[in-house]
Design an enzyme around this catalytic site. Structure first.
Site, PDB file in Angstrom:
ATOM      1  CB  SER A 220       3.781   5.840  -1.191  1.00  0.00           C
ATOM      2  OG  SER A 220       2.572   6.584  -1.100  1.00  0.00           O
ATOM      3  CG  ASP A 221       6.834  11.617  -2.818  1.00  0.00           C
ATOM      4  OD1 ASP A 221       5.927  12.367  -2.388  1.00  0.00           O
ATOM      5  OD2 ASP A 221       7.891  12.061  -3.312  1.00  0.00           O
TER       6      ASP A 221
END
Length: 739
Positions: A220-221
């Site tokens: 994920s960011d």
């Protein structure tokens, strides 16, 4: 995974802290670091994200500049240097490159992205990834996907149609996944058609893994996960940083809401990443001087000479030169936010030019200062050539927010006009991470050098170009419009009420400007140098395209040869980039440049098929120096890929008549005399679904239509027997020069 408890498995799918994965048993904690254009390895002290206190590292030109080099081998070398520094600083995964498309010049993070074009973006991104992973360091291609603005980036839904996704916003990621096999892909914050990227199964599993064959880890960011269970089920393997929600995964498995095999898949990918990077190279340090010199080379290759009236550049020896503009002494060389690098050193152009007469001229905060401007005009009045350094203030563009205009600060424009009144020759050097408007002031300058943000060695690189030690070789990776209102996304960006509609569709950048014949300040692919190039002897056939390029000038320089495929009509952009090659030639020397054409180069995305399709018909191969400087072209044709859409009750009369088997079957049951004699009525009839003719008295009852459909269903390939299995090119010929 049988030797791990459920709790241990869950912990492996989230970070141990901000920059490390979780260590479990013999699975080590991995170190991740920002680094699209330089390492941002956080020190032990400082803020939580390390934005202002990271270990010194080489600040290479950000992607806005490197993309303008159109030099994939150079990008690979930069990637290799990044990997060397990552190894020395103990980094396992470098979070980059960013390969989002420049939909609007207002995007505050455009300095981290390569281009408005997916082909150029994909090739340059793949080169950087290949370089990074050459030493066993993992790359993380980001931000997947359709992350083209900073406004409301953590919540906004990008509303974009399937064909636009496939032809504009996904191809760069696809190319990198297929060609460079990145160890990781980073999902974006935003939603795509209502679904967060972090929990979008279609994106993370069906497209990325099942279609493209991605075999790495999806991370994920930072802070992009909204639902741990939904994200893991969709195909997200690692949440960063940790949110203390591992128990949600454990509970979901025990309650039967999440299959343990889904958790096992994510764990296997985390373990697989650890195994991949355990063999990365180990270095104690790197050659700081050599990396600085590489940064200087990359910066030289990336600056774009937009105009050069009367060949004012390169500067002639002996002329009285002054430097105006604080940016020449206090350079802007990178953007703000998570990509901010603490450089190992920093060059400025004024010192690199030998410290000629200088005046700051303006304040870096953009505020008016009449006394600074007066001093600058006085200095310029004593010079034969004024080098005026202009650009955007650092607070004007950054990760986290978008710009609202593309103009330079008014005090800088006023200063330029005043300098032009007292100095015969003015050269403007720009420093900006996003496109700035030039139309309202460029008549005040004989030459304009777009310097973008050039990294820590940008000052010396600019001096190399201005003095003629090297010839400019950058080309625009994005169009410079005359005004913001001309940008195709202008009426839609950045959206409202949590939605941004991609109403311009596939017509992004030059695809719009060239198709609609909109005047621009400088077109995609444009860039001047200190010599001239001639294009001759274009050959094009089913094997590809080749052309001879000759340096007809008096200096060594590079040319960027650009290949476009052009279509007339058929609801397609006027032309699309399909290849490029950067060649360096001595005066009088020639090189034969060759490109390969594939069926994909001719294809469009078919929404009805949910696949690529090559339509039969004519197309044009164009070779030139920009999208609007086409030197040679050749007309070709393709029989298509042989696919014909299946016919049904709601297929139109025109579609039935265009299908070989359908046409034969239809003509056996239609009374020829029933066809409208009026051409206008016939055109109208061609657009009517066959089932709707049941009440028109032309012999097409419901029973007849059903029998026609059934007959074709029994022999679906009847109309395809004479068609080729794959696309090929017909009409081989020599290219025609373009006036």
């Amino acid at each position: 995974m049988t030797d791990l408890s459920l709790e241990e498995k869950a912990s492996l799918t989230s970070g141990g802290d901000t920059w490390h994965t979780t260590a479990v048993g013999d699975v080590p904690a991995l170190t991740l670091s920002d680094g699209p254009h330089g390492l941002r390895r956080q020190k032990r002290t400082g803020d939580a994200l390390g934005l202002n206190d990271s270990e010194p590292a080489t600040c290479f030109p950000p992607a806005v500049a490197l993309g303008s080099s159109w030099d994939a081998p150079l990008a690979r070398r930069v990637g290799q240097a990044l990997a060397r520094e990552a190894c020395a600083l103990g980094v396992d995964v470098l979070l980059g490159p960013g390969v989002n498309i420049k939909r609007s010049p207002l995007c505050g993070r455009n300095f981290e992205y390569f281009s408005e074009d997916p082909h150029l973006t994909g090739v340059m991104g793949a080169a950087v990834v290949t370089g990074i992973q050459s030493l066993g360091v993992g790359a993380s291609v980001k931000h997947f996907a359709v992350n083209n603005q900073e406004t409301d980036r953590m919540r906004v839904s990008a509303e974009v149609d399937e064909r636009t996704l496939r032809e504009i916003y996904l191809p760069a990621f696809e190319h990198i996944v297929r060609e460079a096999r990145p160890y990781t892909v980073m999902c974006s914050y935003n939603r795509i058609n209502g679904v967060h990227a972090s929990q979008n199964r279609w994106l993370l599993t069906e497209v990325l893994r099942e279609e493209w064959g991605f075999d790495g880890l999806v991370v994920s960011d930072w802070g992009a996960v909204n639902d741990r269970v939904a994200a893991l089920e969709a195909g997200l393997d690692l949440e960063m940083p940790p949110t203390g929600t591992d128990e949600q995964i454990v509970r979901a498995v025990r309650e039967g809401r999440l299959a343990e095999k889904a958790l096992d898949r994510a764990v296997e990918r985390v373990v697989g990443l650890a195994r991949r990077v355990e063999g990365r190279a180990r270095f104690a340090d790197w050659d700081v001087d050599a990396h600085h010199e590489l940064a200087r080379e990359a910066a030289r290759a990336s600056a774009v000479l937009l105009k050069n009236d009367d060949e004012v550049l390169p500067l002639r020896p002996g002329r009285r030169v002054c430097v105006i503009g604080e940016l020449a002494r206090t350079p802007r060389y990178q953007g703000g936010g998570s990509s901010h690098v603490v450089p190992t050193r920093l060059d400025n152009a004024w010192q690199a030019l030998g410290e000629p007469a200088f005046a700051g001229g303006y304040r870096l905060d953009g505020e008016q200062d009449d006394e600074l401007a007066r001093q600058a005009v006085a200095v310029a009045a004593e010079a034969e050539v004024a080098l005026v350094f202009l650009g955007l203030p650092e607070p004007a563009e950054s990760e986290g927010f978008d710009r609202t205009a593309i103009d330079l600060p008014e005090p800088q424009i006023s200063l330029l006009r005043a300098v032009a009144e007292v100095c015969e020759k003015v050269v403007v050097v720009l420093s900006n991470g996003g496109v700035v408007s030039v139309a309202e002031w460029q008549d005040c300058a004989a030459a304009v050098l777009e310097g973008w943000l050039l990294g820590q060695a940008g000052g010396s690189a600019v001096a190399d170009l201005l003095t003629g030690a090297h010839s400019p070789s950058g080309r625009l990776a994005e169009t410079i419009p005359l005004r913001l209102a001309d940008v195709p996304s202008y009426l839609h960006f950045p959206g409202e009420d949590g939605r941004v509609v991609y109403g311009e569709g596939r017509y992004v950048g030059y695809r719009y400007y060239d198709t609609a014949d909109v005047e621009v300040a400088y077109p995609f692919g444009h860039g001047l140098t200190y010599t001239r190039f001639e294009y001759t002897d274009l050959k094009a056939d089913e094997r590809g395209v080749e052309v001879t390029v000759t340096n007809t000038g008096e200096r060594f320089a590079h040319e960027v040869v650009q290949l476009y495929v052009a279509f007339d009509g058929n609801h397609r952009p006027r032309r699309e980039l399909r290849g490029f090659a950067k060649v360096g030639l001595e005066p009088g020397r020639s090189e034969r440049v060759r490109f390969t054409l594939t069926p994909r180069d001719l294809a469009r995305w078919s929404v009805s098929r949910h696949d690529w399709q090559v339509d039969a018909g004519a197309f044009t191969v164009e070779v030139g120096a920009s999208s609007r400087d086409i030197r040679l072209r050749a007309e070709l044709s393709t029989p298509g890929d042989g696919h014909r859409a299946p016919l049904g009750r709601m297929s139109t009369l025109g579609e039935w008549l265009a299908h070989p088997a359908g046409s034969r079957a239809l003509r056996q049951v239609i009374d020829p005399g029933a066809a409208p004699a009026d051409p206008a009525l016939m055109r109208m009839a061609l657009g009517v679904p066959l089932a709707k003719f049941a009440t028109f008295g032309v012999g097409l009852s419901t029973e007849v239509v059903d029998s026609l459909v059934a007959a074709l269903a029994e022999d679906p390939g009847a109309g395809d027997l004479a068609q080729p299995a794959g696309a090929r090119l017909d009409g081989a010929g020599e290219g025609d020069p373009v006036d």
